[in-house]
Design a protein around this motif. Sequence first.
Motif, short mmCIF file in Angstrom:
data_model
loop_
_atom_site.label_atom_id
_atom_site.label_comp_id
_atom_site.label_asym_id
_atom_site.label_seq_id
_atom_site.Cartn_x
_atom_site.Cartn_y
_atom_site.Cartn_z
N PHE A 119 -5.89 1.95 -7.76
CA PHE A 119 -6.46 1.72 -6.45
C PHE A 119 -7.94 1.40 -6.61
CE2 PHE A 119 -3.07 4.85 -5.92
CZ PHE A 119 -2.28 4.28 -4.95
N THR B 146 -8.94 -5.62 -0.77
CA THR B 146 -8.08 -4.91 -1.73
C THR B 146 -6.62 -5.37 -1.74
OG1 THR B 146 -7.88 -3.04 -0.20
CG2 THR B 146 -9.54 -2.87 -1.95
N PRO B 147 -5.98 -5.72 -0.61
CA PRO B 147 -4.60 -6.21 -0.71
C PRO B 147 -4.50 -7.53 -1.47
CG PRO B 147 -5.10 -5.56 1.54
CD PRO B 147 -6.39 -5.58 0.80
N PHE C 254 -3.94 3.31 1.17
CA PHE C 254 -4.69 2.53 0.19
C PHE C 254 -3.74 1.54 -0.48
CE2 PHE C 254 -7.20 6.51 0.36
CZ PHE C 254 -8.39 5.96 0.82
N THR C 255 -4.29 0.39 -0.85
CA THR C 255 -3.50 -0.69 -1.43
C THR C 255 -3.49 -0.61 -2.94
OG1 THR C 255 -4.21 -2.09 0.40
CG2 THR C 255 -3.21 -3.19 -1.47
N GLY D 238 3.93 -2.09 3.46
CA GLY D 238 2.88 -3.06 3.75
C GLY D 238 3.41 -4.40 4.19
N ALA E 199 0.84 -1.19 0.00
CA ALA E 199 0.00 0.00 0.00
C ALA E 199 0.87 1.24 0.00
CB ALA E 199 -0.91 -0.01 1.24
#
Length: 224
Positions: free
Chosen positions: A65, A114-115, A52-53, A96, A35
């Motif tokens: 993103f 999301t990751p 955000f990732t 991250g 991220a």
Amino acid sequence: MSHTLKVNDVTEVTHNVRRIRLEKPDDYNFTPGQATEVAIDKEGWRDEKRPFTFTSLNSDPWLEFVIKVYPDHDGVTEQIGQLQQGDSLIIEDPWGAIEYKGEGTFIAGGAGVTPFIAIFRDLARKGEIGNNRLIFSNNSEKDIILKEEFEQILGDQFINVITHKKPNGNHLFIDGHIDKAFLNEHINNFNQHFYVCGPDAFNDGIMDALKELGADPDALVFEK
């Protein structure tokens, strides 16, 4: 180091999730699952950084993103929901703790998926999906992020758990919550990697349940 980058594209993913694609600086590198801190390049918002990732891959010619927006909140994600092509975001260097360590079960709550997006995209591109599974919890079917893409990548190894609005009879949907009893019923082998990401309470509950069921704490991958 900070980078001010133009927004090239904004696409609606669900009713409250946006895909933002930015120009990519030369020599900006990251790994799937990482991220960065993001701020909006507008007066009054440049110091309001949020993590955000990346959902793009390092080999893509853009940065991407996938972000859940909250139109009713007077905050960063509400502003992100208003972004248009030509606007700019400020991003920092990547960081991250979530990275792929081997085949296992991915457990996500809402935007916590999301990751895992870039990780699955990377595995699919390499032909290495193998026995990886995704168990994805959402309030309702309409909240599922990138449902069709996950179905294409994972097939019946993509399991949706709906917590509030009962799904419409699809065999890939389970009505309920992910808790210790659920994990015990749907996971046959706890001697594997587990990747967990969601709200803090979700993470804590899942991690505790996995440990109680015999998962190796060293095989649990989550954002600290």
